[in-house]
Enzyme design. Structure first.
Site, PDB file in Angstrom:
ATOM      1  N   HIS A 250      51.193  -9.031  35.332  1.00 45.39           N
ATOM      2  CA  HIS A 250      52.202 -10.418  35.456  1.00 45.39           C
ATOM      3  C   HIS A 250      52.428 -10.867  36.907  1.00 45.39           C
ATOM      4  O   HIS A 250      52.818 -11.137  37.063  1.00 45.39           O
ATOM      5  CB  HIS A 250      53.343  -9.911  34.777  1.00 45.39           C
TER       6      HIS A 250
ATOM      7  N   SER B 278      38.758 -26.444  57.670  1.00 42.63           N
ATOM      8  CA  SER B 278      39.606 -27.587  57.082  1.00 42.63           C
ATOM      9  C   SER B 278      38.666 -29.048  58.328  1.00 42.63           C
ATOM     10  O   SER B 278      38.526 -27.846  59.499  1.00 42.63           O
ATOM     11  CB  SER B 278      40.682 -27.213  57.920  1.00 42.63           C
TER      12      SER B 278
ATOM     13  N   LYS C  67      42.068 -22.947  60.135  1.00 46.57           N
ATOM     14  CA  LYS C  67      42.146 -22.601  58.625  1.00 46.57           C
ATOM     15  C   LYS C  67      41.116 -21.946  58.116  1.00 46.57           C
ATOM     16  O   LYS C  67      39.464 -22.639  58.969  1.00 46.57           O
ATOM     17  CB  LYS C  67      41.685 -24.148  57.697  1.00 46.57           C
TER      18      LYS C  67
ATOM     19  N   ASN D 139      38.548 -21.378  54.883  1.00 43.01           N
ATOM     20  CA  ASN D 139      39.159 -21.937  53.422  1.00 43.01           C
ATOM     21  C   ASN D 139      38.296 -20.977  52.363  1.00 43.01           C
ATOM     22  O   ASN D 139      36.610 -20.951  53.094  1.00 43.01           O
ATOM     23  CB  ASN D 139      39.204 -23.149  52.521  1.00 43.01           C
TER      24      ASN D 139
ATOM     25  N   GLU E  15      37.333 -19.938  45.074  1.00 39.23           N
ATOM     26  CA  GLU E  15      37.734 -21.713  44.442  1.00 39.23           C
ATOM     27  C   GLU E  15      36.226 -22.175  43.596  1.00 39.23           C
ATOM     28  O   GLU E  15      36.728 -23.049  42.837  1.00 39.23           O
ATOM     29  CB  GLU E  15      38.285 -22.987  44.590  1.00 39.23           C
TER      30      GLU E  15
ATOM     31  N   TYR F  37      17.343 -33.822  11.575  1.00 41.07           N
ATOM     32  CA  TYR F  37      17.429 -33.825  12.747  1.00 41.07           C
ATOM     33  C   TYR F  37      18.317 -35.560  13.336  1.00 41.07           C
ATOM     34  O   TYR F  37      17.805 -36.402  12.321  1.00 41.07           O
ATOM     35  CB  TYR F  37      16.159 -34.292  13.469  1.00 41.07           C
TER      36      TYR F  37
HETATM   37  N1  ARG Z   1      13.593 -36.521  23.094  1.00 36.26           N
HETATM   38  C1  ARG Z   1      14.155 -36.122  21.128  1.00 36.26           C
HETATM   39  C2  ARG Z   1      15.478 -35.210  22.310  1.00 36.26           C
HETATM   40  O1  ARG Z   1      15.580 -34.700  22.783  1.00 36.26           O
HETATM   41  C3  ARG Z   1      13.139 -35.457  21.040  1.00 36.26           C
HETATM   42  C4  ARG Z   1      12.612 -35.653  19.200  1.00 36.26           C
HETATM   43  C5  ARG Z   1      13.034 -36.824  19.598  1.00 36.26           C
HETATM   44  N2  ARG Z   1      12.949 -37.640  18.096  1.00 36.26           N
HETATM   45  C6  ARG Z   1      13.383 -38.856  16.978  1.00 36.26           C
HETATM   46  N3  ARG Z   1      12.538 -38.318  16.394  1.00 36.26           N
HETATM   47  N4  ARG Z   1      13.269 -39.206  17.915  1.00 36.26           N
HETATM   48  O2  ARG Z   1      16.231 -35.241  20.620  1.00 36.26           O
END
Ligand code: ARG
Length: 488
Positions: free
Chosen positions: A159, A280, A286, A288, A293, A320
């Site tokens: 604490h 500073s 100062k 720092n 940080e 994808y």
């Molecule tokens: N620049 C794209 C990515 O990083 C690569 C893959 C692109 N594929 C597509 N079907 N447009 O995701």
């Protein structure tokens, strides 16, 4: 360049809107994947020749061209063209300029979907090893500084209130333990990066007789991935990296916070070296602690980056989706941030001045030994709760009367509980408070010396293991303005 000039241009009759071109381009950041993209393409080209899909001489031309492009990129001689969208098309287009139409054979049986997944896996592998290396070097500094400070005693805090005395080495070894687990997380995620996405194509594989085992082995994977759809859809490797990095950054942030706190006049426990402090612009007096940080502040980015990618992936249908391109900036940012934080913290700690006297003064507060007083009663057969209550009353009495706990005589103590043993031995002793805490994991000198030895032996093994894996000293450049080769 409009869509009609692009590799997929056949289907298009209009050029891409320039705003869309700018909006969708990723080459300003995914150029960090260049070396992995080239490696992946070389493996793919060689496999195509072995599978009889292209002539050996064509594979030679492709590979020579790719190697030369790779050298240009590493040397900073390559002109990236945002109109070519990403690193994959920049490399392929340059290849065509360099070696002519045979370049058109490189993308046989491949999609940018399995290509980018492969590049990312290769990048993650290097990033995981680089993180382990940085962690090992930081831990070595903590162990070395710990060796200097086995006999430096300070209050341990709970604490942020003084709790019990500990050795400074013991305190720093706590961070060594955290960083060791962090390193294990990076090792574990590396061990899961063993399946090569190449050959998954856009989504469902290829009708061509590709040899997926060949490319997998060439790229040092154990074998091809089990499911082509998973391969192009998943980003959990990157998520694990972001997660391990966020946890590690939180640990670094806590260490940094203590350096900030300890270097304040109120604590005065440490002084950062000039090389790791700033002044500073207004207040001449100062000095720092900007470095710790900033480490503390940058942990926020690492946490944010993890949340960013989790959020990107969570609603995506298989497989994808272009959203996935958004994985790279948070990933690169976290990896680079971690690399830099490990380095500056190691430097700060290696050059830190420890104000042993200030620590000792704080540790001499007899109140830190109140638990020991209660345990003295326990040794005399008193139930702990009763002992705790009696010592609580003693402490209350001292606070009320403004007395030093250490100044109470044996008789004073016995007035609160008769079980306090008679005898000449000092009941309150800082030395004993340390030495009697000799359980495994405790702050007694023998335990701390053992722990330092054990940690240093484990670190030697870790460094050897990383060297064997061929960990990079430098990751590819990830920030605009950094040389492409990266700086260690
Ligand atoms: N620049 C794209 C990515 O990083 C690569 C893959 C692109 N594929 C597509 N079907 N447009 O995701």
């Amino acid at each position: 360049m409009g869509s009609r000039d692009k590799p997929w241009g056949g289907r298009f009759s209009e050029a891409t809107d320039p705003t869309v071109e700018r909006f969708s381009a990723s080459v300003h950041f995914d150029r960090a994947l260049a070396r992995y993209d080239i490696r992946g393409s070389i493996a793919h080209a060689r496999m195509l020749a072995r599978a009889g899909l292209i002539e050996p001489a064509e594979a030679d031309a492709l590979c020579e061209g790719l190697l030369a492009i790779g050298e240009d990129i590493e040397a900073g001689r390559f002109e990236f063209d945002p109109a070519l969208e990403d690193i994959h098309m920049n490399v392929e287009t340059r290849l065509r300029e360099r070696i002519g139409p045979v370049a058109g054979r490189l993308h046989t049986g491949r999609s940018r979907n399995d290509q980018v997944a492969t590049d990312t896996a290769l990048y993650l592998r290097d990033a995981a090893r680089a993180a382990r290396r940085g962690l090992a070097l930081l831990q070595q500094v903590l162990v070395e500084r710990g060796r200097e400070h086995v006999d430096t005693v300070l209050p341990g805090y709970t604490h942020l209130q003084r709790a019990q005395p500990v050795r400074l080495a013991h305190h720093w070894l706590a961070f060594v333990s955290m960083f060791e687990r962090d390193a294990q997380r990076f090792r574990d995620l590396d061990r899961r990066l063993v399946h090569c996405p190449l050959g998954s194509g856009a989504i469902a594989g290829s009708t061509l007789p590709l040899d997926r085992t060949d490319t997998a082995r060439a790229l040092e994977f154990e074998g091809p991935s089990a499911n082509s759809m998973d391969s192009v859809a998943s980003r959990d490797g990157a998520l694990e990296m972001l997660s391990a990095t966020a946890i590690c950054m939180v640990h670094l942030s806590r260490l940094a916070e203590e350096l900030v706190l300890w270097s304040s006049a109120e604590f005065g426990f440490v002084e950062l070296a000039d090389a790791y402090s700033t002044g500073s612009s207004l207040m001449p007096q100062k000095k720092n602690p900007d470095v710790p940080e900033l480490v503390r502040g940058k942990s926020g980015r690492a946490i944010g980056n993890l949340v960013t990618l989790l959020t990107i992936v969570k609603g995506l249908p298989l497989t994808y989706n272009r959203d996935l391109q958004e994985d790279k900036e948070p990933l690169f940012d976290s990896v680079t941030t971690l690399r830099d934080c490990l380095e500056v913290l190691a430097g700060s700690l290696a050059t830190l001045r420890v104000q042993e006297e200030r620590m000792a003064l704080a540790a001499r507060d007899p109140m830190l030994l109140a638990t020991d007083l209660a345990e003295t009663l326990v040794r005399e057969g008193v139930p702990f709760r009763e002992a705790h209550e009696a010592v609580g009353r003693i402490v209350g009495h001292c606070v009320e009367k403004d007395l030093d706990l250490g100044a109470l005589s044996r008789e004073d103590l016995r007035a609160f509980h008769e079980a306090f043993p008679a005898g000449a031995d000092e009941l309150l002793s800082l030395e004993r408070a340390l030495e009697e805490r000799s359980l495994p994991g405790g702050t007694a000198k023998v335990r701390v010396l053992e722990a330092l030895e054990a940690a240093s032996a484990r670190l030697e093994d870790e460094i050897e293991a990383i060297e064997e894996l061929g960990a990079l000293d430098s990751l590819p450049a990830l920030r605009p303005g950094e040389p492409q080769g990266g700086s260690a």
